[in-house]
Write an enzyme that holds these catalytic residues in place. Structure first.
Site, PDB file in Angstrom:
ATOM      1  N   PHE A   1       0.805  -1.214   0.000  1.00  0.00           N
ATOM      2  CA  PHE A   1       0.000   0.000   0.000  1.00  0.00           C
ATOM      3  C   PHE A   1       0.839   1.266   0.000  1.00  0.00           C
ATOM      4  CE2 PHE A   1       0.674  -0.595   4.604  1.00  0.00           C
ATOM      5  CZ  PHE A   1       1.015   0.682   4.996  1.00  0.00           C
TER       6      PHE A   1
ATOM      7  N   LYS B   1      -1.402  -7.722  -8.695  1.00  0.00           N
ATOM      8  CA  LYS B   1      -2.352  -7.683  -7.582  1.00  0.00           C
ATOM      9  C   LYS B   1      -1.886  -6.575  -6.646  1.00  0.00           C
ATOM     10  CE  LYS B   1      -3.235  -8.594  -3.764  1.00  0.00           C
ATOM     11  NZ  LYS B   1      -3.697  -7.653  -2.641  1.00  0.00           N
TER      12      LYS B   1
ATOM     13  N   GLU C   1      -5.171  -3.729  -1.777  1.00  0.00           N
ATOM     14  CA  GLU C   1      -6.605  -3.438  -1.809  1.00  0.00           C
ATOM     15  C   GLU C   1      -6.931  -2.136  -1.072  1.00  0.00           C
ATOM     16  OE1 GLU C   1      -5.786  -5.994   1.840  1.00  0.00           O
ATOM     17  OE2 GLU C   1      -5.076  -5.807  -0.239  1.00  0.00           O
TER      18      GLU C   1
ATOM     19  N   SER D   1       5.614  -6.970   4.175  1.00  0.00           N
ATOM     20  CA  SER D   1       6.219  -7.291   5.460  1.00  0.00           C
ATOM     21  C   SER D   1       7.009  -8.592   5.378  1.00  0.00           C
ATOM     22  CB  SER D   1       5.138  -7.417   6.533  1.00  0.00           C
ATOM     23  OG  SER D   1       4.340  -8.565   6.287  1.00  0.00           O
TER      24      SER D   1
ATOM     25  N   CYS E   1       9.642   1.528   3.353  1.00  0.00           N
ATOM     26  CA  CYS E   1      10.565   0.462   3.760  1.00  0.00           C
ATOM     27  C   CYS E   1      11.997   0.974   3.856  1.00  0.00           C
ATOM     28  CB  CYS E   1      10.484  -0.726   2.801  1.00  0.00           C
ATOM     29  SG  CYS E   1      11.048  -0.356   1.134  1.00  0.00           S
TER      30      CYS E   1
ATOM     31  N   GLU F   1       9.182  -3.491  13.255  1.00  0.00           N
ATOM     32  CA  GLU F   1       9.074  -2.521  12.170  1.00  0.00           C
ATOM     33  C   GLU F   1       7.792  -1.720  12.406  1.00  0.00           C
ATOM     34  OE1 GLU F   1       9.227  -2.296   7.298  1.00  0.00           O
ATOM     35  OE2 GLU F   1       8.271  -4.012   8.247  1.00  0.00           O
TER      36      GLU F   1
END
Length: 510
Positions: free
Chosen positions: A164, A188, A191, A241, A296, A395
């Protein structure tokens, strides 16, 4: 283009959009009956409903990609390069529209969103050079009358599962080199902020990309698992992740696929006593709080070495009130909200656990968050953090910066190297010898010297070490060409038929 082009905020607050799949060159409404909400993080309001794909809908997208592959892989490199120049122009022309979708669904400020699109464009520009990137090798007369040459050929149907936090850039890291290499692609996206991918799909079609070469399906674990197990998907790229990256890698490779899975990070910024204090403080604030820390490559730990710690913490604290937190569409906003209410609450919980475990809460972002129902958390700073604390181990993925104090250079390097993640790391110093030793010693895939977020340019490759990467090859750049192709070596001879004879011995080269 289809009706999705109009930015959501221009449609009126009462109209809730439906975000559908893109299969075979057209929008395809979902048929599974399952959907997910898409929010505007700055207001907390649901603005759209995204269709979740069933197994059958994933199969339809993969089938479209598989059907398009033979013709696409046969397309000449010259035509592919020409098309990618058109794609580059289309994305560049509409970059402000793409950025607006990012701000409305992710929450990042418009300037940050524009920066994301620009970095994605760099990878598209890299892909424009595909004729050069796919050059093989040739050796003449390796034996009498025998030549050997190497070529690289596409895999087939490739898939990308993206996070995301970079809804436009990370997909571009994947589909641009993959398609340029001659593969077809099934994306993909997250969402939580899926509109940018559908918008880009339409830009690709308008640029002339054949139907079926690029497909977008939305969904949850049902979609992910079907992609990972589908027999006609040849490779999977993932960013997310570490626990999910490990799952994607193990599941995909077990199904016989080539997989690159980029995981989480805990990026350390080491500040030596001789560093320029103002530069280091500016860098820490910029790298920790940009995009609300949902990067990240964000700096989440500053390691202050020796007696620089007190002054550095004061310098960072002095800069924090100047960071303007607000709606990303407001021109003076520098940091927007987090992606969901649940994530905002989880990030904020580290301020409580940090205090309970002995850290000093220098700035509590809950006290400065804007009013309203948006998913905001203000800039936060923890001092005296130690490696046994949750704020250090986890994290956080939010605007919480931890300061760890180290007595020596060796202790600082040890902190970074002992961490299970190895994505990015930085050092701030005026000492060239110390900087050179640091890049030699530190165990991370990307290193910055007086650069807090060392994301490589498009013609190098992006990726970490240890639990930040599962797989052998990094994203974009030269390694992406290797990932999205297979090598083939051809040994050829065109002899005089009169010299042909049966020889059962081992092939000789002398």
């Amino acid at each position: 283009m289809t009706e999705i082009v109009t930015a959501p905020a221009e449609r009126g607050a009462t109209e809730r959009r439906r975000i559908s799949h893109w299969i075979g060159g057209q929008l395809v409404p979902g048929e599974s009956g399952r959907t997910g909400p898409v929010y505007n993080p700055a207001t907390g309001e649901q603005q759209a409903e995204v269709d979740f794909a069933s197994v059958e809908e994933i199969d339809r997208a993969v089938a479209a990609a598989k059907a398009a592959f033979p013709a696409w892989r046969s397309t000449s490199l010259a035509k592919r390069a020409e098309l990618f120049f058109r794609i580059r122009e289309a994305v560049h022309e509409h970059r402000a529209d793409i950025a607006r979708f990012l701000t409305l669904e992710h929450g990042k400020v418009l300037s940050d969103a524009m920066g994301e699109v620009t970095r994605g464009l760099e990878v598209i520009e890299f892909a424009c050079g595909i004729p050069t990137l796919l050059k093989g090798g040739f050796s003449e007369q390796v034996s009498t009358g025998i030549d050997v040459y190497s070529i690289r050929q596409p895999l087939g149907v490739c898939a990308g599962i993206t996070p995301f936090n970079f809804p436009a850039m990370v997909p571009m890291w994947m589909w641009a080199p993959s398609i340029a290499c001659g593969n077809t692609f099934v994306l993909k996206p997250s969402e939580k902020d899926p509109s940018a991918s559908i918008y880009v799909a339409q830009l690709l079609k308008e640029a002339g990309l054949p139907d079926g070469v690029f497909n977008v399906v939305h969904g949850d674990k049902v979609a992910v698992d079907r992609i990972l197990e589908h027999p006609d998907v040849d490779s999977v790229s993932f960013v997310g992740s570490t626990p999910i990256a490990r799952y994607v890698y193990e599941t995909g490779t077990k199904a016989g696929k080539r997989v690159q899975a980029l995981g989480g990070a805990k990026n350390h910024m080491v500040v030596l006593p001789d560093a320029d204090l103002d530069m280091a403080a500016d860098a820490a604030v910029s790298a920790a709080y940009g995009s609300a820390g949902e990067r990240c490559m964000a700096v989440s730990v500053v390691v202050a070495v020796g007696d620089v710690a007190d002054d550095l913490v004061k310098a960072i604290e002095a800069r924090i009130p100047k960071v303007k937190v607000g709606d990303g569409l407001e021109p003076d906003s520098e940091m927007g909200p987090l992606i969901t209410r649940e994530h905002r609450d989880k990030v904020a919980s580290y301020l409580d656990s940090g205090a309970e475990q002995g850290a000093t809460v220098v700035v509590d972002g809950r006290e400065t968050a804007p009013d309203g129902d948006g998913f905001f958390l203000g800039v936060s700073l923890l001092d005296n953090v130690t490696p046994d604390m949750d704020a250090y181990r986890d994290e956080i993925f939010g605007p919480v910066l931890s300061v760890v104090r180290a007595d020596t250079y060796d202790e600082a390097v040890g902190l970074a190297n002992d961490n299970p993640y190895g994505n990015g790391v930085a050092i701030f110093t005026r000492d060239g010898g110390a900087a050179r030793q640091f890049q030699f010693d530190v165990q991370a895939g990307m290193v910055g010297v007086n650069v807090p977020i060392p994301v490589p340019v498009a013609y190098y490759s992006f990726g970490g070490w240890k639990s930040s990467l599962f797989g052998d090859l990094h994203a974009y750049g030269p390694e992406s060409v290797s990932f999205y192709t297979r090598g083939k070596v051809v040994t050829s001879r065109w002899p005089d038929p009169a010299t042909s004879k049966v020889d059962l011995g081992f092939p000789q080269t002398r």
